[in-house]
Structure formats: structure tokens, C-alpha cells
Design a protein around this motif. Structure first.
Motif, mmCIF file in Angstrom:
data_model
loop_
_atom_site.group_PDB
_atom_site.id
_atom_site.type_symbol
_atom_site.label_atom_id
_atom_site.label_comp_id
_atom_site.label_asym_id
_atom_site.label_seq_id
_atom_site.Cartn_x
_atom_site.Cartn_y
_atom_site.Cartn_z
ATOM 1 N N ALA A 159 -38.537 -8.868 36.360
ATOM 2 C CA ALA A 159 -37.438 -9.533 35.723
ATOM 3 C C ALA A 159 -37.165 -8.154 34.914
ATOM 4 C CB ALA A 159 -38.280 -9.967 34.584
ATOM 5 N N ILE A 160 -37.578 -6.607 34.394
ATOM 6 C CA ILE A 160 -37.393 -5.537 34.185
ATOM 7 C C ILE A 160 -36.026 -5.341 34.839
ATOM 8 C CG2 ILE A 160 -38.303 -3.158 33.770
ATOM 9 C CD1 ILE A 160 -40.588 -4.419 33.752
ATOM 10 N N LEU A 161 -36.137 -4.848 36.281
ATOM 11 C CA LEU A 161 -34.205 -5.164 36.223
ATOM 12 C C LEU A 161 -33.427 -5.942 36.115
ATOM 13 C CD1 LEU A 161 -36.006 -3.818 40.110
ATOM 14 C CD2 LEU A 161 -35.105 -1.782 38.102
ATOM 15 N N LYS A 162 -33.370 -6.848 35.949
ATOM 16 C CA LYS A 162 -32.055 -7.798 35.838
ATOM 17 C C LYS A 162 -31.124 -7.436 34.293
ATOM 18 C CE LYS A 162 -34.630 -11.790 37.514
ATOM 19 N NZ LYS A 162 -35.173 -12.754 37.184
ATOM 20 N N PRO A 163 -31.358 -6.208 33.621
ATOM 21 C CA PRO A 163 -30.503 -5.828 33.184
ATOM 22 C C PRO A 163 -30.033 -4.837 33.660
ATOM 23 C CG PRO A 163 -32.631 -6.089 31.303
ATOM 24 C CD PRO A 163 -32.895 -6.219 32.709
ATOM 25 N N LEU A 164 -30.452 -3.779 34.261
ATOM 26 C CA LEU A 164 -29.598 -2.851 35.399
ATOM 27 C C LEU A 164 -28.600 -3.966 36.291
ATOM 28 C CD1 LEU A 164 -29.449 -0.276 35.849
ATOM 29 C CD2 LEU A 164 -31.691 -0.445 37.736
ATOM 30 N N ILE A 165 -29.722 -5.257 36.508
ATOM 31 C CA ILE A 165 -28.572 -5.285 37.932
ATOM 32 C C ILE A 165 -27.352 -6.086 37.416
ATOM 33 C CG2 ILE A 165 -28.240 -7.522 38.904
ATOM 34 C CD1 ILE A 165 -31.054 -7.119 39.907
ATOM 35 N N GLN A 166 -27.291 -6.630 36.355
ATOM 36 C CA GLN A 166 -26.256 -7.378 34.760
ATOM 37 C C GLN A 166 -25.803 -6.414 34.675
ATOM 38 O OE1 GLN A 166 -25.666 -10.287 34.848
ATOM 39 N NE2 GLN A 166 -27.858 -10.354 36.025
#
Lengths: 257, 257
Positions: B193-200
Motif C-alpha cells: 500500500a505504501i507504493l499506491k500513491p506513487l503508482i497513481q
């Protein structure tokens, strides 16, 4: 107020400056008292000139020094600091905490996001990965992290390495995959813009589904006919190589289940 | 009213059924008069039973028949239609228009999006790629396309092939890259989940910048020290292979500039 000094003037430094200045408007928060930049002029649009220094000897006393420079320069900058036993954190995803000079108290304050010049980001949504040598320092950087972000998490050096590698995949490699899509569109005179809603939906899906559940396409379906037709369609050797390897990887993944 | 019949009951068929039924509420639009499905029960949550048939012989007369079945089944379904000289379109990105039986007037109505069961999509934002054998038929499918989407575009079979290959990259391969990121996080006990803002943010960036301008990371910077450290960190052979090939591809790209 927690007094913070930022050392650096690149993308990460500039986004941190903005985040801290926004925070200053609230009470009991952070005060960004100074920024160090070799080239003062690169920051004059962000800060009053008297808050910028290009001399290490002019650095004020602060609760936290954040080194936001390129990975290669962290060690050199931390060696150049003219004081001892203060709290110094770097902001890198890949450098270990121990790259910092041990004459100060060491920490890491790593905002996990891709920062682009002149493109604003909402710092509140950015996960900040925190590490410190001792509990009191961890408390302080955690407080700072929570003031500018909704997600400030303890992440040790080993986990941060893993995150940074994973970030290279989901950010740098994904963007390169977009570029290949763009190149294929250009080659065949189709506007790349037609793919943009698909790109957004692909990223959105991951908020609700695991990547495994979200996987679709010819490789996932083992649709060999489409795979062969697409392999014949691709004219660029490098694109074809990437197509084959990622197709194979999706297919092998299916077998593991 | 343009009378439409959908043949199929999979993801694309179901999303089209929803899109047409939403459109029916407006005047002068589309009337979805019937849907063909081998298994009637798969559609009863979407449509009244009397609008569903599982017999080709019961198909009503319509202005447009949309075949939304798997690529392999398009030809067989189009051969089974018990009428001639009516307008029949398939909804596939990869099948050529000519896979349809030539006894009817042929067309393609390809919504370029990834459809997931039970995940609503806003059809208005989905580009619809259109092709028809004659101008009058193109006008009709174009009118239908524009009623359900803001972006309905003429795309010939060759361009559609290119789009579909590019879509495999930006959708299927990107999602697989997300999965590798997920696997690396799991291996090192870091929440994905920590990577999700980066993916967006990576996906959002592409709305404002070309992929070339948006490219960042160790490969782009030719940061060989980080690249080598990350290659040593990755334990999975397949992940390492993909890391090396995509890093190389980004670096070669830089040289072309």
C-alpha cells in the motif's frame, strides 16, 4: 516549534520547502528556519533571501537537518557539516542511514514519491518512511512526518531498499512501458491520448484489487494466437524482446498458482 | 431510436448493456432491444428475462448487432447469424473486421478499456474505436459511439492492431510490473500500500507530460552505483532479468535522443 533546516535545492528539497511552508501556517508545527543551497538564486522564488545560505559555516542551530541532495553527494555533505551530535537525516530511498557521518545523530526521512519540477503534489498523500538511531529522534522525525503527511511509517534500511527497488519497477519501469506504448502509437499514426483512460483505469484498479486479481490480457488467458500475431506485428527488436519476456513472466506466474 | 442487439454475456457485453441502458433514459438515443446469451441466467440481474434469448433463430430485427464475445468465437457467432445484409460489428481490439461473415455489412465497435466484473466504469471516458465497410454504416456506429462515450474515433484495422499491442504494454504489462512490486514488498515484509500513491502519480503524470519527459530513476540518470546495488538486492532470477532489460532499454533510449 520544531526548527528544521533543509540542505539542497533539487526537486525533493523544493517540494519539502513547499510542504513545510504550508505547515508553518498552522500552530505548534514546524518552522523552516533556513535552507542551504550552493546556488542561492535557485530558491529565490520559494524563500526570502535571508533564509538561504550557501556557506556551511552560516548554518543555524536546528532540531533537524534534512539532507535532500543526490545519493552520491549525501556522504560529502554530511561530512561537511560544522557541528556534532545534532539530528541529521537524509531523504534518499536507496542510501543506508549509515552513509551519514556518525559524528551527528543519524536518521532517514524518505518521502516515497516521484517529484517533478513545477508539478505540485499533495504532500498529505505521500508516505514518509522513517528511521532513526534512537527512540527520541524517531519521535521527532515522526512528529515532523505526521505534520506534513497522512502516512508516516517506520521503515528500516533493509525494507527501504526493497521499497526503492519496488518503486523503480512501479514508477520508472511503468513509465518506460508507457513510452513504448507511445512509440508504437507514433509508428502507426494513432494518437497516444486514446490510451490515457486505460492507463488511468489500470492504476485505479490496483486501489481495489490485488495485481494478481487485476491481471488480464492475452498472456494471462494463454491466448497463443493473439500473442503470436502481436509478436509478428512488433517491428522493433527491443520492444519484441520486452514483449516476450513480460508475456512469459505473466504465464509463469499463472503456473505458480 | 437506433435499435441495438448485443450478442454475448461476458465483461464487455455486460458493461455495454449497462452503458446502453443508461443511455435509454435520454431521448432520441439507443434502444437495446435484445441480448443473446447461451446462458440466460448470467444476465438476469441486468435485464428483464424477455429481452434475453439463447436462440439465434429468435433474434429480432435491429439496426446494429454488436458481437461481444471472445476473439476466438467471433467468426463462429457471425456465421451462425440467420440473416443477411444487416449491420454487424465486433468489439475486439485484435480481430480484423474481415473475421466477420461477409453476408452481413461489417463494422468494428471497440471500446478501448479494461473491464473488470463488478467494477463499474464511466463509459463516457472510454475511447471507442470505430471502423465500417461503408460510410452510412460508419455514420450509424459513430452516432451510437458518441451517445455512450465522449470519444468515438475512426480507427482502421491496422491502427487498431497497433493500439491493441500498445494497450497490452500499458495495461497488461504495467499491471504485471505492479505485481512484481507487490512480490518484492511481500518478500521483505513491507506493505505494498505504501507504493499506491506513487503508482497513481506515475499514471497522472502522463496526462501532463510525455513519457519521455516524465522518465526518472537510476537508469535514466545512468546511476550505475544504484543499478548495481539493486541488481544485487534482487533474489528472483526472473525479476532480475526484467530489471536488467528494462534498465538497458531506458538507457538505450537516452542515447537515441
Amino acid at each position: 516549534m520544531i526548527k528544521v533546516i533543509i540542505i539542497g535545492s533539487g526537486n525533493v528539497a523544493q517540494h519539502l520547502i513547499n510542504a513545510f511552508q504550508n505547515e508553518e501556517k498552522r500552530e505548534n508545527g514546524i518552522e523552516l528556519i533556513q535552507v542551504f543551497s550552493r546556488k542561492k538564486e535557485s530558491l529565490i522564488s520559494l524563500l526570502p533571501l535571508d533564509k538561504i545560505t550557501n556557506q556551511f559555516s552560516e548554518l543555524l542551530t536546528a532540531d533537524l537537518y534534512l539532507i535532500a541532495v543526490s545519493d552520491d553527494a549525501i556522504e560529502e555533505v554530511s561530512n561537511a557539516l560544522p557541528f556534532k551530535n545534532r539530528l541529521v537525516a537524509h531523504t534518499s530511498g536507496s542510501a543506508p542511514m549509515t552513509v551519514l557521518n556518525s559524528s551527528n545523530r543519524r536518521a532517514v526521512f524518505y518521502p516515497l514519491q516521484t517529484f517533478t519540477k513545477n508539478k505540485a503534489v499533495d504532500f498529505k498523500t505521500i508516505p514518509i518512511c522513517l528511521e532513526a538511531e534512537n527512540d527520541a529522534d524517531f519521535e521527532l522525525i515522526s512528529k515532523v512526518g505526521k505534520l506534513i503527511s497522512d502516512q508516516a511509517t517506520a521503515i528500516n534500511s533493509e525494507q527501504r531498499k526493497a521499497l526503492h527497488v519496488a518503486a523503480v519497477f512501479v514508477n520508472n519501469f511503468t513509465n518506460h512501458i508507457y513510452q513504448i506504448g507511445n512509440d508504437i502509437c507514433n509508428e502507426h499514426q494513432v494518437p497516444f491520448a486514446i490510451l490515457k483512460p486505460l492507463i488511468q483505469e489500470t492504476a485505479q484498479k490496483i486501489l481495489e484489487l490485488t495485481p494478481e486479481k487485476a491481471q488480464t490480457g492475452p498472456a494471462k488467458r494463454n491466448d497463443q494466437k493473439t500473442i503470436e500475431a502481436q509478436e509478428q506485428f512488433i517491428t522493433d527488436e527491443n520492444q519484441l524482446n520486452i514483449y516476450k519476456i513480460l508475456t512469459q513472466s505473466i504465464q509463469n506466474n499463472g503456473k505458480k498458482l
